[in-house]
Motif scaffolding. Structure first.
Motif, PDB file in Angstrom:
ATOM      1  N   ALA A  44      30.415  45.444  44.985  1.00 17.11           N
ATOM      2  CA  ALA A  44      31.024  44.123  44.748  1.00 17.11           C
ATOM      3  C   ALA A  44      32.023  43.745  45.834  1.00 17.11           C
ATOM      4  CB  ALA A  44      31.705  44.088  43.381  1.00 17.11           C
ATOM      5  N   GLY A  45      32.436  44.710  46.656  1.00 18.94           N
ATOM      6  CA  GLY A  45      33.279  44.327  47.790  1.00 18.94           C
ATOM      7  C   GLY A  45      34.688  44.904  47.787  1.00 18.94           C
ATOM      8  N   LYS A  46      34.924  45.977  47.022  1.00 20.76           N
ATOM      9  CA  LYS A  46      36.257  46.588  47.051  1.00 20.76           C
ATOM     10  C   LYS A  46      36.597  47.052  48.464  1.00 20.76           C
ATOM     11  CE  LYS A  46      35.424  49.474  43.594  1.00 20.76           C
ATOM     12  NZ  LYS A  46      35.275  50.547  44.544  1.00 20.76           N
ATOM     13  N   GLY A  47      35.647  47.728  49.071  1.00 18.57           N
ATOM     14  CA  GLY A  47      35.880  48.243  50.424  1.00 18.57           C
ATOM     15  C   GLY A  47      36.207  47.142  51.414  1.00 18.57           C
ATOM     16  N   GLY A  48      35.511  46.030  51.293  1.00 21.58           N
ATOM     17  CA  GLY A  48      35.758  44.902  52.195  1.00 21.58           C
ATOM     18  C   GLY A  48      37.146  44.310  51.989  1.00 21.58           C
ATOM     19  N   VAL A  49      37.592  44.279  50.739  1.00 24.31           N
ATOM     20  CA  VAL A  49      38.951  43.788  50.472  1.00 24.31           C
ATOM     21  C   VAL A  49      39.973  44.726  51.115  1.00 24.31           C
ATOM     22  CG1 VAL A  49      40.697  43.501  48.651  1.00 24.31           C
ATOM     23  CG2 VAL A  49      38.438  42.456  48.392  1.00 24.31           C
ATOM     24  N   VAL A  50      39.764  46.006  50.965  1.00 22.74           N
ATOM     25  CA  VAL A  50      40.698  46.958  51.575  1.00 22.74           C
ATOM     26  C   VAL A  50      40.710  46.771  53.087  1.00 22.74           C
ATOM     27  CG1 VAL A  50      41.203  49.398  51.980  1.00 22.74           C
ATOM     28  CG2 VAL A  50      40.509  48.631  49.701  1.00 22.74           C
ATOM     29  N   ARG A  51      39.524  46.665  53.686  1.00 25.71           N
ATOM     30  CA  ARG A  51      39.434  46.570  55.145  1.00 25.71           C
ATOM     31  C   ARG A  51      40.012  45.257  55.646  1.00 25.71           C
ATOM     32  NH1 ARG A  51      34.900  48.846  55.199  1.00 25.71           N
ATOM     33  NH2 ARG A  51      33.612  47.003  54.996  1.00 25.71           N
ATOM     34  N   HIS A  52      39.622  44.152  55.033  1.00 29.05           N
ATOM     35  CA  HIS A  52      39.946  42.840  55.601  1.00 29.05           C
ATOM     36  C   HIS A  52      41.230  42.202  55.059  1.00 29.05           C
ATOM     37  CE1 HIS A  52      36.204  42.665  57.863  1.00 29.05           C
ATOM     38  NE2 HIS A  52      35.615  43.192  56.801  1.00 29.05           N
ATOM     39  N   VAL A  53      41.694  42.633  53.915  1.00 27.04           N
ATOM     40  CA  VAL A  53      42.954  42.072  53.385  1.00 27.04           C
ATOM     41  C   VAL A  53      44.082  43.086  53.590  1.00 27.04           C
ATOM     42  CG1 VAL A  53      44.153  41.161  51.363  1.00 27.04           C
ATOM     43  CG2 VAL A  53      41.694  40.711  51.694  1.00 27.04           C
TER      44      VAL A  53
ATOM     45  N   HIS B 166      30.489  35.394  46.918  1.00 31.21           N
ATOM     46  CA  HIS B 166      30.869  35.021  48.285  1.00 31.21           C
ATOM     47  C   HIS B 166      31.984  35.953  48.744  1.00 31.21           C
ATOM     48  CE1 HIS B 166      28.487  31.400  48.185  1.00 31.21           C
ATOM     49  NE2 HIS B 166      29.066  31.028  47.053  1.00 31.21           N
ATOM     50  N   LYS B 167      31.641  36.851  49.665  1.00 25.90           N
ATOM     51  CA  LYS B 167      32.646  37.815  50.122  1.00 25.90           C
ATOM     52  C   LYS B 167      33.878  37.123  50.677  1.00 25.90           C
ATOM     53  CE  LYS B 167      29.404  41.501  51.287  1.00 25.90           C
ATOM     54  NZ  LYS B 167      28.706  42.218  52.385  1.00 25.90           N
ATOM     55  N   TRP B 168      33.679  36.038  51.426  1.00 19.62           N
ATOM     56  CA  TRP B 168      34.831  35.371  52.054  1.00 19.62           C
ATOM     57  C   TRP B 168      35.799  34.866  50.996  1.00 19.62           C
ATOM     58  CZ3 TRP B 168      36.008  30.357  50.852  1.00 19.62           C
ATOM     59  CH2 TRP B 168      34.982  29.552  50.341  1.00 19.62           C
ATOM     60  N   TYR B 169      35.247  34.361  49.873  1.00 27.07           N
ATOM     61  CA  TYR B 169      36.137  33.850  48.828  1.00 27.07           C
ATOM     62  C   TYR B 169      36.891  34.996  48.151  1.00 27.07           C
ATOM     63  CZ  TYR B 169      38.038  31.994  44.549  1.00 27.07           C
ATOM     64  OH  TYR B 169      38.911  31.679  43.534  1.00 27.07           O
ATOM     65  N   ALA B 170      36.179  36.064  47.850  1.00 28.82           N
ATOM     66  CA  ALA B 170      36.815  37.179  47.141  1.00 28.82           C
ATOM     67  C   ALA B 170      37.995  37.723  47.955  1.00 28.82           C
ATOM     68  CB  ALA B 170      35.793  38.287  46.877  1.00 28.82           C
ATOM     69  N   ARG B 171      37.790  37.884  49.266  1.00 27.02           N
ATOM     70  CA  ARG B 171      38.868  38.415  50.113  1.00 27.02           C
ATOM     71  C   ARG B 171      40.049  37.451  50.168  1.00 27.02           C
ATOM     72  NH1 ARG B 171      34.510  40.371  54.730  1.00 27.02           N
ATOM     73  NH2 ARG B 171      33.586  41.977  53.394  1.00 27.02           N
ATOM     74  N   LEU B 172      39.723  36.175  50.334  1.00 32.69           N
ATOM     75  CA  LEU B 172      40.776  35.166  50.411  1.00 32.69           C
ATOM     76  C   LEU B 172      41.559  35.095  49.104  1.00 32.69           C
ATOM     77  CD1 LEU B 172      41.841  32.866  52.305  1.00 32.69           C
ATOM     78  CD2 LEU B 172      40.351  31.324  51.009  1.00 32.69           C
ATOM     79  N   ALA B 173      40.845  35.169  47.989  1.00 27.01           N
ATOM     80  CA  ALA B 173      41.517  35.057  46.690  1.00 27.01           C
ATOM     81  C   ALA B 173      42.438  36.249  46.438  1.00 27.01           C
ATOM     82  CB  ALA B 173      40.478  34.930  45.571  1.00 27.01           C
ATOM     83  N   VAL B 174      41.996  37.444  46.790  1.00 23.34           N
ATOM     84  CA  VAL B 174      42.862  38.612  46.600  1.00 23.34           C
ATOM     85  C   VAL B 174      44.086  38.507  47.509  1.00 23.34           C
ATOM     86  CG1 VAL B 174      43.046  41.115  46.780  1.00 23.34           C
ATOM     87  CG2 VAL B 174      40.964  40.098  45.847  1.00 23.34           C
ATOM     88  N   GLN B 175      43.862  38.056  48.731  1.00 28.16           N
ATOM     89  CA  GLN B 175      45.001  37.865  49.637  1.00 28.16           C
ATOM     90  C   GLN B 175      45.990  36.861  49.038  1.00 28.16           C
ATOM     91  OE1 GLN B 175      44.807  35.341  53.281  1.00 28.16           O
ATOM     92  NE2 GLN B 175      45.087  37.285  54.351  1.00 28.16           N
TER      93      GLN B 175
END
Lengths: 288, 288
Positions: free
Chosen positions: A84-93, A247-256
């Motif tokens: 679901a993108g946990k790793g991407g959030v860690v990396r990009h946020v 949408h990965k871009w949205y998930a990262r932006l929202a967590v940020q």
């Protein structure tokens, strides 16, 4: 206060994504981008500018804790189905912040020693100290998610855990930890595509585990377990946010954005010097 | 292998910066930029492109360790006088890598519990596992640096430690940890300016400690302690590198280059799948 640049947020992310009374996970569309009035390109640009804000907030948070009195810390709890993108959030946020300000803990299947203790024992040890942003990649919620779906504990024990979690989180919030719990929510179709991509690319094979397909077969049982965990443990001290993540871009932006809003709430300040600045200048000058 | 872009390096950083037989710390010019044929602007551009290479190497290193057999890890040990730029290296070099691949340990004055153990006890616990890049912000070398200058242990104990360190580092290198020990070397004049800047900027006051001026008065004793530590513990398994650090951009670039060269030496490969890829594709397809 640090200027907010995310003008494309039409509402507080914390408001639109929060799990409140009457919440139904099945009502959340994993394809949606709630509260944000921009496309992928805008989202990526906002993520980038947000990184600088986050880095500055973190430095202030850390500095304030060194000053002696501030005990504030942040804890980001990430839960999600596989891919679901946990790793991407860690990396990009999280990755945009000074590593010295981050305390990252990835929780795997518990060891024998951990199983010999209460399920919160290993969690307590990994909490962020004052001035730090802690990040949990999986967490104590596994113990009411996979724990419930795979019946790793009996029903009475699972039941006990919801209350234990609420009490635990209230205690650490009272001590100064701002808790942000995020479920990244993807659709089973999206997961299927992401797992297939891992199988199609040899440089992604290491991320694939045959057990992922078995877990996938239990999707609806997992959604039931999430529904219960989310509604029983979303409190004022430790709210849950469900972030649509197709949408990965949205998930990262929202967590940020959730992190930025929390830090804006803390509003950490540079501490006042505890020494006589002019006297120190003189002492230092004498050595030049 | 990942393509090397640092064409402005005229020699291996590991060769020109390494402490070898006959090394004299007093011969090193903290203003120099050995091995690099570029200015500040070029250095910053190379640092940026190096970040991507480092990130990819780290992901491969991690993936290789998940594949089961590879036990490789990297350990970057950072030592320096106050304000020499350890924090900047962590932020600008290490910070470019996925936080999931980094294990950062900052060693402060030892606690009572730590003092009740051998000086390597707390160090062993913070070593990076396979697939990780460990970073020590200060390290067991404090025990032969400040330990020697401030006489925190008697002469016989300090003497014992050099040999203990060499043995310890050989053991962990044999187990798969590539050790890179870096002293960031600034001049006392440069330190004076940097400390003064901390005093002049209220947002930097929290980084200043009146004790910094006291330590500064012991500069030559520290240089003697470094000279001894560097020459007695620079081994093939765990070499020391002295990085001139009056130019922050050079120090960061040089440490990045040392990491890149070490990873190039390891040359980690994507692991081969331990499952039947085609069979898994079929199983997954049946769920779509």
């Amino acid at each position: 206060m640090i200027a907010k640049s995310q003008a494309r947020w039409t509402d507080d992310a914390a408001r639109v994504l929060r799990v409140t009374k009457g919440f139904q996970l099945s009502d959340v569309d994993p394809d949606a981008t709630p509260g944000y009035d921009g496309d992928k390109a805008a989202g990526k640009a906002d993520l980038k500018s947000g990184l600088e804000q986050l880095a500055e907030y973190q430095e202030r948070l850390y500095a304030a804790s060194r000053g002696g009195t501030a005990k504030d810390a942040v804890l980001l709890v990430l839960q999600a189905m596989d891919s679901a993108g946990k790793g991407g959030v860690v990396r990009h946020v999280v990755g945009g912040v000074d590593p010295q300000g981050i305390q990252l803990a990835a929780f795997k299947a518990p060891t024998e020693e951990e199983l010999a203790h209460d399920f919160l024992w290993r969690v307590e040890k990994r909490l962020p100290g004052a001035g730090l942003i802690g990040v949990f990649d999986r967490s104590h919620y596994e113990d009411v998610l996979i724990g419930r779906v795979r019946k790793l504990a009996d029903a009475q024990e699972i039941e006990r855990r919801y209350g234990a979690i609420v009490d635990f989180e209230r205690r650490i919030a009272d001590r100064g930890i701002r808790i942000i719990k995020v479920m990244l929510h993807i659709s089973p179709e999206e997961q299927g595509e992401r797992l297939m991509e891992r199988l199609e690319r040899p440089d992604k094979h290491w991320k694939y585990n045959p057990g992922d397909v078995d877990e996938r077969a239990r999707w609806s049982a997992y959604m039931d377990a999430y529904q219960t965990a989310l509604t029983r443990t979303s409190t004022d001290e430790a709210p849950w946010y469900v972030v649509p993540a197709n949408h990965k871009w949205y998930a990262r932006l929202a967590v940020q954005e959730l992190l930025l809003e929390a830090l804006e709430g803390i509003d950490p300040q540079w501490p006042v010097a505890e020494f006589d600045v002019e006297a120190e200048k003189k002492r230092l000058k004498a050595t030049l």
